[in-house]
Design a protein around this motif. Structure first.
Motif: not given
Length: 270
Positions: A120-125
């Motif tokens: 699964p794709a994930t994102y974080r800043d």
């Protein structure tokens, strides 16, 4: 290895270093975006897909606004970073912002191991105040991700702790006469100088050059007049690499599947 001028997105001018043959494994590519002329970058990177990689974007001046199909919307500015695990697929855009010094930033691609390419794709800043500093002699290292240790025993760990291949990324800043002495044990170790001239052990590395270093050596950085660089470290996957545009898989059959999935609308299915 010297960076080469290129363009990407909607005509954004960049300096690029890439090695899709495994020479920097787990890293694949490093782009430097830097200009005080808005015409060089304001077209940005309109909506586009990725599969099979992670990206790490780090901004020194200006900023970038990220949007993706998962509903993430975020703006990073000077000193901030964003990390994207594309896994099976993500569709996103990155639009530049400017400040009084224009835009200056970097984007790195890290290869995902075969077992994670359809995850699964994930994102974080990550904000600048979340990144610890390792202090040297008139020098410091900002830890974006991974663990960093000075030869005197002091150690810090960057907030991005899920970089592919046990990846570590640091931003080193040396004033005139500065010295930074690090212990390393990573098989892949490289330094990209983007300002000034740096002495690494006994070798001189100028701005725009990437130096590939030997495994496990003590990393002694010095600069007579001041310099800045990115340090990249990690463990190679030692897997076959197939690359086409924004997709990086293990063979061309998987690349063809990615293209088919994107065309028929099943690309981002988790």
């Amino acid at each position: 290895m010297r960076s080469q001028p290129s363009q990407d997105g909607d005509g954004v001018k960049i300096q690029r270093i890439h090695d899709f043959g495994g020479g920097l494994d787990p890293f694949l590519m490093l782009d430097e975006l830097g200009s005080d002329s808005p015409d060089d970058y304001l077209g940005g990177f309109p909506s586009h897909p990725h599969r099979g990689i992670q990206t790490l974007t780090y901004v020194l001046h200006g900023g970038l606004t990220h949007e993706d199909h998962l509903g993430h919307t975020s703006t990073i500015r000077a000193g901030d970073a964003q990390w994207m695990h594309t896994g099976r697929g993500i569709v996103h855009s990155e639009m530049p912002l400017t400040d009084s010094r224009g835009l200056h930033g970097f984007q790195m691609w890290l290869n995902l191991p075969a077992r994670d390419k359809l995850s699964p794709a994930t994102y974080r800043d990550v904000r600048s105040d979340e990144m610890p500093h390792l202090i040297g002699q008139d020098a410091d290292l900002i830890a974006l991700g991974g663990r960093w240790r000075a030869t005197d025993g002091e150690a810090v760990e960057g907030p991005l702790n899920a970089l592919a291949g046990n990846g570590a990324v640091g931003h080193a800043r040396l004033a005139a006469g500065g010295v930074l002495n690090l212990e390393t044990a990573d098989e892949t170790l490289a330094i990209y100088v983007f300002e000034g001239t740096l002495t690494v052990a006994d070798d001189t590395v100028a701005a725009g050059q990437l130096a590939r270093l030997e495994e496990g050596q003590t990393l002694l950085l010095r600069s007579e007049d001041g310099a800045q660089c990115l340090i990249l470290a990690g463990t190679p996957h030692r897997e076959a690499i197939a690359h086409y545009g924004p997709f990086v898989m293990n063979d061309m059959r998987e690349i063809e599947q990615a293209l088919s999935d994107y065309r028929d609308g099943t690309f981002t299915g988790q």
